[in-house]
Scaffold this motif. Structure first.
Motif, mmCIF file in Angstrom:
data_model
loop_
_atom_site.group_PDB
_atom_site.id
_atom_site.type_symbol
_atom_site.label_atom_id
_atom_site.label_comp_id
_atom_site.label_asym_id
_atom_site.label_seq_id
_atom_site.Cartn_x
_atom_site.Cartn_y
_atom_site.Cartn_z
ATOM 1 N N LEU A 84 15.136 -53.257 66.395
ATOM 2 C CA LEU A 84 16.534 -53.109 66.531
ATOM 3 C C LEU A 84 16.909 -51.759 67.605
ATOM 4 O O LEU A 84 17.989 -52.213 68.100
ATOM 5 N N LEU A 85 16.378 -50.787 67.466
ATOM 6 C CA LEU A 85 16.634 -49.837 68.241
ATOM 7 C C LEU A 85 16.428 -50.023 69.750
ATOM 8 O O LEU A 85 17.100 -49.473 70.770
ATOM 9 N N LYS A 86 15.612 -50.911 69.939
ATOM 10 C CA LYS A 86 15.189 -51.671 71.336
ATOM 11 C C LYS A 86 16.127 -52.689 71.815
ATOM 12 O O LYS A 86 16.235 -53.279 73.061
ATOM 13 N N GLY A 87 17.213 -52.996 70.882
ATOM 14 C CA GLY A 87 18.109 -54.011 71.131
ATOM 15 C C GLY A 87 18.043 -55.341 70.741
ATOM 16 O O GLY A 87 18.639 -56.312 70.919
ATOM 17 N N GLU A 88 16.642 -55.610 70.029
ATOM 18 C CA GLU A 88 16.507 -57.021 69.634
ATOM 19 C C GLU A 88 17.277 -57.251 68.216
ATOM 20 O O GLU A 88 17.225 -56.485 67.413
ATOM 21 N N THR A 89 17.774 -58.272 68.284
ATOM 22 C CA THR A 89 18.712 -58.743 67.171
ATOM 23 C C THR A 89 18.323 -59.955 66.560
ATOM 24 O O THR A 89 19.103 -60.492 65.478
ATOM 25 N N ASN A 90 17.555 -60.788 67.170
ATOM 26 C CA ASN A 90 17.098 -62.200 66.405
ATOM 27 C C ASN A 90 15.786 -62.231 66.280
ATOM 28 O O ASN A 90 14.981 -61.602 66.921
ATOM 29 N N GLY A 91 15.523 -63.156 65.446
ATOM 30 C CA GLY A 91 14.091 -63.546 65.085
ATOM 31 C C GLY A 91 13.814 -62.820 63.592
ATOM 32 O O GLY A 91 14.632 -62.132 62.962
ATOM 33 N N LEU A 92 12.680 -63.212 63.298
ATOM 34 C CA LEU A 92 12.103 -62.799 61.985
ATOM 35 C C LEU A 92 11.951 -61.078 61.660
ATOM 36 O O LEU A 92 12.070 -60.909 60.774
ATOM 37 N N THR A 155 14.424 -53.857 46.479
ATOM 38 C CA THR A 155 14.816 -52.826 47.229
ATOM 39 C C THR A 155 14.032 -52.608 48.443
ATOM 40 O O THR A 155 14.787 -52.431 49.434
ATOM 41 N N ALA A 156 12.775 -52.681 48.485
ATOM 42 C CA ALA A 156 11.801 -52.620 49.697
ATOM 43 C C ALA A 156 11.906 -53.759 50.539
ATOM 44 O O ALA A 156 12.174 -53.544 51.689
ATOM 45 N N ILE A 157 12.428 -54.797 49.836
ATOM 46 C CA ILE A 157 12.480 -56.078 50.810
ATOM 47 C C ILE A 157 14.041 -56.069 51.412
ATOM 48 O O ILE A 157 14.198 -56.412 52.699
ATOM 49 N N GLN A 158 14.839 -55.632 50.772
ATOM 50 C CA GLN A 158 16.150 -55.104 51.332
ATOM 51 C C GLN A 158 16.493 -54.482 52.386
ATOM 52 O O GLN A 158 16.934 -54.621 53.470
ATOM 53 N N ARG A 159 15.200 -53.402 52.599
ATOM 54 C CA ARG A 159 15.092 -52.131 53.458
ATOM 55 C C ARG A 159 14.291 -52.790 54.852
ATOM 56 O O ARG A 159 14.273 -52.262 55.800
ATOM 57 N N ARG A 160 13.823 -54.158 54.395
ATOM 58 C CA ARG A 160 12.779 -54.543 55.564
ATOM 59 C C ARG A 160 13.415 -55.649 56.372
ATOM 60 O O ARG A 160 14.396 -55.841 56.730
ATOM 61 N N SER A 161 12.634 -56.698 56.701
ATOM 62 C CA SER A 161 13.020 -57.631 57.610
ATOM 63 C C SER A 161 13.326 -59.087 57.195
ATOM 64 O O SER A 161 12.763 -59.363 55.735
ATOM 65 N N GLU A 162 13.836 -59.894 57.994
ATOM 66 C CA GLU A 162 13.739 -61.600 57.551
ATOM 67 C C GLU A 162 12.267 -62.011 57.414
ATOM 68 O O GLU A 162 12.094 -62.908 55.976
#
Length: 653
Positions: A84-92, A155-162
């Motif tokens: 996300l910091l590198k600008g990626e907003t799509n994908g898993l 909570t851990a899953i919420q903090r992580r990714s798709e």
């Protein structure tokens, strides 16, 4: 700098998905990303979100800290953050979307009682790298109850990714927990109270039900299989003041089956049969002698019943109930009676149309007119975790902010149910305003140093956040069109600052009011002028003003000229306008709300103490013009009134 823009555009997502633990801090220090002083400051922060917020603010001004942090995130199994910091907003491998995150936040309090976290499930998640080693340790360390571990897992899953969410769903399916897996994406869990005449065995019964649910997941013999055959998905149980049963409803038809089974008595009959077998198995007693002594009843909490009725449209309280349920029945009968009376009153209200808008009849438009048709519809409490500051209506939701808190209460205007929203960047809110064209709210916020202020713009649809600094003397915030207006007193002069929605200062308007003004609030009306309230610092007299866009006072009138007051607008009056330009003035001391026209010549009393209005600190009118919301800070409540249709002459034109 490009990286600073990425951080600002995604700050709320970054704050909820980043885990800055001791190991991450140590790595940042070792790689030269943080100085000794910065390490000391960030370690002293007890809150994870505040720790992340501090770190991201440093990164916005230091490309070295940014690059170092991206590297550390990749090395510490937080690739979704670095992406996300590198600008990626799509994908898993990006953080969960706001919609998915909010859904998990909503179902988590019930879902944590329905997941069976065994070694197979955790091993599955670890092997697929859906959880980091730190996440795994957080889940198992110091957690004695299964629901505590499940809370940490979710909570851990919420903090992580798709990707992590998909892995959790697959792991639940592989361990035969299809209802819990499906609940991650759709449906609702409905809680129901099972009451018995033998509270001493309810904990034992609850444990037996949970074990039986687990047995059914493992395809072993299960007493609750009969429920499943009738389309009733019992997914968990826990002891409370009664036994709380959790049923999963994947869609409307499943909720309808549950509601009809409850109303017809079928569900109670099935549960009696289940309890008979479970109790006889646990106590090794004959079924008949035991069940004859066990009397049961079922009931919903009010929120659960509203959820069922909202989804299915069915009244689950029509049938005759057990005595234990009479109190809940009475509450719903009262609610139905009030609704019927309100509908009858609306139909009998005198109305006519003007340019497609309903307005008050002409005989009610004198400057001293009173509304005889107002009625109190609802009064609901607010959280008392910190003092209430202000509220604003946006579309069909009411936003309530608190001082020294990042939590915003968001109430549905349809059923007054509340959800909370965390906006970590807000540390000490002072005022709030809404913008319907942009579908966003603006919050006037004091920074942690107490020496500066900022405006935080929160987009409702995307949850995107933007913010910019404003003078520390700012008092009130308002919105007209898509521009933002600040009222402040700077060096003794009452001023209005106009900003674009992106934070660019367009102009500063200095009023011609004398310097002894102690408080000042202004809103722009459709004529292009401003309607203002100003308080004389020496006498406490309050004036309602019409001010031109160059700061010249065009018209002025005193509010209750015979009454002395203090030097604060908040102590007495509040000024606002709705999306259609209706100008409202509330008087806290006399418990009244008026609608006024832009020339300040006509005043219509909308609601008062005779309608049970109590010391309003702020008011808002919904888009229909029929419901008025009044905030009482000291009691932490919002009162909702039905009022007559708004008067066209009191609208700013």
């Amino acid at each position: 700098m490009a990286h600073a823009c990425v951080i600002r555009d995604n700050i709320e997502t970054l704050l909820r998905c980043t885990n800055v633990n001791v190991h991450v801090i140590a790595c940042l220090k070792a790689y030269g990303g943080l100085t000794e002083d910065q390490v000391s400051e960030i370690v002293a922060e007890q809150s994870l979100r505040n720790r992340c917020l501090t770190l991201y603010r440093w990164m916005q001004t230091s490309i070295e800290t940014y690059n170092c942090f991206v590297q550390v995130m990749e090395e510490n199994q937080q690739e979704h953050v670095s992406n996300l910091l590198k600008g990626e907003t799509n994908g898993l491998h990006v953080p969960l979307s706001s919609k998915t995150y909010q859904r998990l936040d909503r179902v988590k309090p019930k879902l944590m009682f329905t997941i069976y976290l065994n070694d197979e499930l955790t091993a599955n998640l670890k092997s697929k790298h859906a959880l980091s080693e730190t996440d795994y340790q957080d889940i198992i360390y110091g957690k004695t109850q299964p629901y505590e571990q499940n809370w940490s897992l979710l909570t851990a899953i919420q903090r992580r990714s798709e990707y992590s969410l998909r892995c959790l769903k697959d792991a639940l399916l592989e361990t035969h927990q299809s209802d819990a897996a499906n609940c991650l994406e759709k449906g609702d869990i409905v809680a129901m109270h099972l009451n018995t005449n033998r509270p001493e065995i309810e904990r034992q019964l609850s444990t037996a039900i949970s074990q039986d649910v687990s047995a059914e997941l493992s395809s072993e013999y299960s007493a609750i299989s009969e429920l499943s055959e009738h389309g009733l998905h019992l997914v968990g149980a826990r002891p409370d003041k009664s036994i709380l049963l959790y049923f999963y409803c994947s869609e409307t038809i499943a909720a309808t089956v549950l509601a009809k089974s409850y109303s017809s008595g079928l569900l109670r009959s099935l549960l009696d049969s289940v309890l008979n077998r479970l109790l006889s198995r646990a106590t090794n007693q004959a079924t008949s002698s035991t069940i004859n002594q066990l009397e049961t009843s079922l009931s919903f909490d009010v929120e659960e019943a509203l959820l069922i009725e909202e989804v299915t449209g069915l009244d689950v309280f029509k049938t005759k109930k057990h005595p234990l349920e009479k109190e809940i029945d009475a509450r719903f009968e009262l609610k139905a009676l009030r609704t019927a009376l309100q509908r009858k009153e609306r139909k009998s209200s005198e109305m006519h149309e003007d340019d497609g808008r309903y307005i008050l009849p002409s005989h009610q438009i004198s400057s001293s007119s009173q509304s005889k048709d107002a009625a109190l519809l609802k009064e609901f409490p607010l959280s008392k975790h910190s003092p209430v500051v202000a509220m604003a209506l946006l579309m069909d939701e009411l936003y309530v902010i608190h001082s020294r808190s990042s939590t915003i209460e968001v109430f549905s205007c349809a059923n007054y149910r509340c959800k909370t929203q965390q906006v970590t960047i807000v540390t000490d809110a002072k005022d709030v305003a809404s913008c319907s064209p942009d579908n966003c709210i603006y919050i006037l916020n004091t920074l942690t140093d107490r020496k500066s202020m900022e405006i935080v713009r929160l987009a409702k649809a995307s949850n995107g956040i933007e913010y910019w600094k404003v003078p520390c003397d700012s008092r009130h915030i308002s919105v007209s069109g898509v521009n933002v207006f600040l009222s402040l007193i700077l060096k003794g002069n009452a001023q209005i600052l106009e900003y674009t929605r992106k934070g660019s200062l367009l102009r500063t308007i200095v009023s011609d009011l004398p310097k002894q003004v102690s408080d000042f609030q202004a809103i722009r009306v459709k004529t292009g002028r401003f309607v203002c309230i100003a308080v004389d610092g020496s006498s406490g007299k309050r004036k309602l003003l019409s001010v031109d866009d160059d700061g010249t006072t065009v018209h002025s009138t005193e509010i209750d000229p015979d009454r002395q007051g203090s030097s604060s607008v908040e102590d007495h009056n509040f000024l606002t306008s709705d999306s259609n330009g209706c100008i409202l003035v509330s008087d806290k001391r006399s418990s009244k709300v008026w609608a006024v026209d832009s020339n300040l010549e006509q005043r219509t009393e909308l609601v008062s103490a005779q309608h049970h209005l109590v010391n309003p600190d702020g008011v808002a009118l919904d888009d229909s013009g029929e419901r008025l919301f009044a905030l009482n800070k000291s009691k932490a409540v919002v009162q909702v009134f039905r009022i007559s249709r708004r008067t066209s002459e009191t609208k700013a034109k």
